[in-house]
Design an enzyme around this catalytic site. Structure first.
Site, PDB file in Angstrom:
ATOM      1  N   ASP A  55       0.848  -1.199   0.000  1.00  7.28           N
ATOM      2  CA  ASP A  55       0.000   0.000   0.000  1.00  7.28           C
ATOM      3  C   ASP A  55       0.880   1.245   0.000  1.00  7.28           C
ATOM      4  O   ASP A  55       1.923   1.278   0.676  1.00  7.28           O
ATOM      5  CB  ASP A  55      -0.875   0.047   1.283  1.00  7.28           C
ATOM      6  CG  ASP A  55      -1.865  -1.116   1.337  1.00  7.28           C
ATOM      7  OD1 ASP A  55      -2.162  -1.687   0.257  1.00  7.28           O
ATOM      8  OD2 ASP A  55      -2.316  -1.457   2.449  1.00  7.28           O
ATOM      9  N   ASP A  61       1.764   9.144   7.205  1.00  5.84           N
ATOM     10  CA  ASP A  61       1.781   7.762   7.716  1.00  5.84           C
ATOM     11  C   ASP A  61       3.113   7.488   8.418  1.00  5.84           C
ATOM     12  O   ASP A  61       3.177   6.992   9.539  1.00  5.84           O
ATOM     13  CB  ASP A  61       1.640   6.762   6.559  1.00  5.84           C
ATOM     14  CG  ASP A  61       0.240   6.658   5.977  1.00  5.84           C
ATOM     15  OD1 ASP A  61       0.135   6.535   4.738  1.00  5.84           O
ATOM     16  OD2 ASP A  61      -0.738   6.713   6.753  1.00  5.84           O
ATOM     17  N   GLU A  83       1.284  -0.826  11.272  1.00  4.63           N
ATOM     18  CA  GLU A  83       0.916  -1.074   9.878  1.00  4.63           C
ATOM     19  C   GLU A  83       2.049  -0.652   8.954  1.00  4.63           C
ATOM     20  O   GLU A  83       2.226  -1.201   7.875  1.00  4.63           O
ATOM     21  CB  GLU A  83      -0.352  -0.311   9.493  1.00  4.63           C
ATOM     22  CG  GLU A  83      -0.732  -0.542   8.013  1.00  4.63           C
ATOM     23  CD  GLU A  83      -2.042   0.100   7.609  1.00  4.63           C
ATOM     24  OE1 GLU A  83      -2.331   1.211   8.067  1.00  4.63           O
ATOM     25  OE2 GLU A  83      -2.787  -0.542   6.841  1.00  4.63           O
ATOM     26  N   GLU A  84       2.838   0.320   9.396  1.00  2.00           N
ATOM     27  CA  GLU A  84       3.868   0.907   8.514  1.00  2.00           C
ATOM     28  C   GLU A  84       5.194   0.174   8.579  1.00  2.00           C
ATOM     29  O   GLU A  84       6.152   0.579   7.920  1.00  2.00           O
ATOM     30  CB  GLU A  84       4.060   2.400   8.866  1.00  2.00           C
ATOM     31  CG  GLU A  84       2.789   3.231   8.842  1.00  2.00           C
ATOM     32  CD  GLU A  84       1.958   3.057   7.568  1.00  2.00           C
ATOM     33  OE1 GLU A  84       0.729   3.162   7.640  1.00  2.00           O
ATOM     34  OE2 GLU A  84       2.559   2.800   6.502  1.00  2.00           O
ATOM     35  N   ASP A 102      -2.209   1.335  14.051  1.00  2.00           N
ATOM     36  CA  ASP A 102      -2.288   1.936  12.724  1.00  2.00           C
ATOM     37  C   ASP A 102      -2.090   3.423  12.982  1.00  2.00           C
ATOM     38  O   ASP A 102      -3.021   4.106  13.398  1.00  2.00           O
ATOM     39  CB  ASP A 102      -3.656   1.657  12.087  1.00  2.00           C
ATOM     40  CG  ASP A 102      -3.747   2.249  10.679  1.00  2.00           C
ATOM     41  OD1 ASP A 102      -4.778   2.030   9.996  1.00  2.00           O
ATOM     42  OD2 ASP A 102      -2.784   2.939  10.265  1.00  2.00           O
ATOM     43  N   LEU A 104      -1.773   6.117  11.283  1.00  2.97           N
ATOM     44  CA  LEU A 104      -2.577   7.116  10.587  1.00  2.97           C
ATOM     45  C   LEU A 104      -3.517   6.380   9.643  1.00  2.97           C
ATOM     46  O   LEU A 104      -3.107   5.969   8.553  1.00  2.97           O
ATOM     47  CB  LEU A 104      -1.663   8.086   9.820  1.00  2.97           C
ATOM     48  CG  LEU A 104      -2.194   9.514   9.601  1.00  2.97           C
ATOM     49  CD1 LEU A 104      -3.361   9.494   8.627  1.00  2.97           C
ATOM     50  CD2 LEU A 104      -2.635  10.162  10.900  1.00  2.97           C
ATOM     51  N   ASP A 105      -4.754   6.201  10.083  1.00  7.74           N
ATOM     52  CA  ASP A 105      -5.730   5.476   9.254  1.00  7.74           C
ATOM     53  C   ASP A 105      -6.593   6.475   8.496  1.00  7.74           C
ATOM     54  O   ASP A 105      -7.035   7.476   9.045  1.00  7.74           O
ATOM     55  CB  ASP A 105      -6.613   4.598  10.135  1.00  7.74           C
ATOM     56  CG  ASP A 105      -7.602   3.815   9.293  1.00  7.74           C
ATOM     57  OD1 ASP A 105      -7.201   2.848   8.635  1.00  7.74           O
ATOM     58  OD2 ASP A 105      -8.776   4.213   9.256  1.00  7.74           O
ATOM     59  N   GLU A 265      -6.543  -2.900  13.390  1.00  8.36           N
ATOM     60  CA  GLU A 265      -7.767  -2.179  12.987  1.00  8.36           C
ATOM     61  C   GLU A 265      -9.016  -2.904  13.502  1.00  8.36           C
ATOM     62  O   GLU A 265      -9.744  -2.401  14.366  1.00  8.36           O
ATOM     63  CB  GLU A 265      -7.807  -2.024  11.456  1.00  8.36           C
ATOM     64  CG  GLU A 265      -6.756  -1.066  10.909  1.00  8.36           C
ATOM     65  CD  GLU A 265      -6.719  -0.999   9.384  1.00  8.36           C
ATOM     66  OE1 GLU A 265      -7.044  -1.990   8.704  1.00  8.36           O
ATOM     67  OE2 GLU A 265      -6.336   0.072   8.863  1.00  8.36           O
TER      68      GLU A 265
HETATM   69  P1  AFP Z   1      -6.228   4.310   3.788  1.00  4.71           P
HETATM   70  O1  AFP Z   1      -5.567   4.496   5.131  1.00  4.71           O
HETATM   71  O2  AFP Z   1      -5.337   3.662   2.771  1.00  4.71           O
HETATM   72  O3  AFP Z   1      -6.894   5.566   3.297  1.00  4.71           O
HETATM   73  O4  AFP Z   1      -7.398   3.225   4.006  1.00  4.71           O
HETATM   74  C1  AFP Z   1      -8.416   3.572   4.914  1.00  4.71           C
HETATM   75  C2  AFP Z   1      -9.163   2.288   5.225  1.00  4.71           C
HETATM   76  O5  AFP Z   1      -8.262   1.327   5.686  1.00  4.71           O
HETATM   77  C3  AFP Z   1     -10.280   2.509   6.241  1.00  4.71           C
HETATM   78  O6  AFP Z   1     -10.026   3.564   7.107  1.00  4.71           O
HETATM   79  C4  AFP Z   1     -11.482   2.784   5.374  1.00  4.71           C
HETATM   80  O7  AFP Z   1     -12.695   2.405   5.997  1.00  4.71           O
HETATM   81  C5  AFP Z   1     -11.210   1.921   4.148  1.00  4.71           C
HETATM   82  O8  AFP Z   1      -9.789   1.809   4.041  1.00  4.71           O
HETATM   83  C6  AFP Z   1     -11.718   2.554   2.879  1.00  4.71           C
HETATM   84  O9  AFP Z   1     -11.488   1.590   1.858  1.00  4.71           O
HETATM   85  P2  AFP Z   1     -11.930   1.914   0.345  1.00  4.71           P
HETATM   86  O10 AFP Z   1     -10.979   3.004  -0.112  1.00  4.71           O
HETATM   87  O11 AFP Z   1     -11.751   0.616  -0.378  1.00  4.71           O
HETATM   88  O12 AFP Z   1     -13.358   2.368   0.376  1.00  4.71           O
END
Ligand code: AFP
Length: 320
Positions: A55, A61, A83-84, A102, A104-105, A265
């Site tokens: 990713d 992040d 996660e990183e 995680d 920075l989610d 998560e």
């Molecule tokens: P990112 O951290 O890569 O933006 O992903 C966020 C996530 O892990 C979670 O927070 C969201 O609910 C989900 O992904 C969104 O996933 P989609 O982009 O597939 O909708």
């Protein structure tokens, strides 16, 4: 670890965990300040690399990961899993805890100024890293998240209910605002990334079709949909006004078990939700009854108002 000044009231935090929770909160205040300056100076959304799963890694992040790791190093956390980072780090030889994070989610929301968060899970540590994290999610002693939104808040459980604290920026302190959050039993909202409809399994399609059929359909009521793309923001909305969140496994390559990671998560979010009288499953099995096979392993996640989550499980039963 140089213990920062106390930034959160110790009243409802177990004494042994207080230094770790306080360090997480003190670091989150610095992260929130960096986010609030987004665009002034460094680009926080610039892609700077890839994590263990390929990713894309945004600057924030990596920066947030560095800040939380530094804040915890040398303290009560023996193993730090992020996660990183590919592998867990030994951050304190004599530490009592294993912390997964995680940092920075929701990083795809950084450059559009939408709420993002930090999610963490804590176990009593074992000697090795794998045995400390690859174990039943029910063995967590703490699960929490920090939401960087219009307000910065901490939602955390230690197994005796789910507490909410809000950062008072004028004082630089987290103030307790709810001792026992409860997921409302009823709601008209569901959260799912509907663009994946064609990839879903039959039970998930049936559940969503029934919602979309509205008051003329089997549910006899109209629904609303939300999808923020930030797990912490979705969780906070559901804790506040009810609803259901679904990130199911789907037919896309690599998404057989959905997108969300069990250890840092799904497990802590499930702990928080269950402690707030909601429910969290992989579609059928309670998340807290599962354990991760690998540190970055994914698991489908369905959580929210208990009756709604059970209805999804019933659809899975019917399809067997
Ligand atoms: P990112 O951290 O890569 O933006 O992903 C966020 C996530 O892990 C979670 O927070 C969201 O609910 C989900 O992904 C969104 O996933 P989609 O982009 O597939 O909708």
């Amino acid at each position: 670890m140089t213990s920062p000044a106390n930034v959160i009231s110790p009243d409802l935090i177990p004494d042994a965990l207080y230094p770790t929770i306080n360090a997480l909160c003190a670091t989150s205040i610095d992260v929130a300040a960096i986010i609030a300056r987004a665009g002034l100076g460094q680009s926080l959304a610039a892609q700077v690399g890839e994590n263990s799963d390929g990713d894309g890694q945004k600057a924030l992040d990596v920066l947030a990961d560095d800040m939380f790791e530094a804040a915890l190093r040398g303290g009560d956390v023996r193993w730090y899993a992020s996660e990183e980072q590919e592998d867990a780090l030994l951050t304190s030889e004599g530490g009592k805890y294993a912390l997964a994070i995680d940092p920075l989610d929701g990083s795809s929301n950084i450059d559009v100024n939408v709420s993002i968060g930090t999610i963490f899970s804590i176990f009593d540590t074992k000697e090795g890293a794998e045995e400390s994290f690859l174990r039943p999610a029910s063995e967590q002693i703490c699960g929490g998240y920090i939401l960087y939104g219009p307000a910065t808040c901490l939602v955390v459980t230690f197994g005796n209910g789910t507490q909410q604290y809000v950062l008072d920026p004028s004082k630089g302190e987290f103030v307790l605002v709810e001792k026992a959050m409860e997921v409302p039993e009823t709601s008209k909202e569901f959260a799912i990334n509907a663009s994946n409809y064609r990839h879903w399994t039959k039970p998930v399609r049936t559940y969503i079709d029934d919602c979309l059929a509205g008051k003329d359909g089997p549910r006899g009521m109209d629904f609303n949909m939300r999808w923020v793309g930030s797990l912490v923001a979705e969780t906070h909305r559901i804790l506040t006004r009810g609803g259901i969140f679904l990130y199911p496994g789907d037919a896309r390559p690599g998404y057989e078990n959905g997108r969300l990671r069990m250890v840092y998560e799904c497990a802590p979010i499930a702990f928080i939700i269950e402690q707030a009288k909601g429910h969290a499953t992989d579609g059928e099995t309670p998340i807290l009854e599962r354990q991760a096979a690998t540190l970055h392993g994914r698991v489908p996640l369905v959580f929210g108002s208990a009756q709604k989550v059970q209805r999804v499980a019933d659809h899975h039963d019917l399809s067997e």
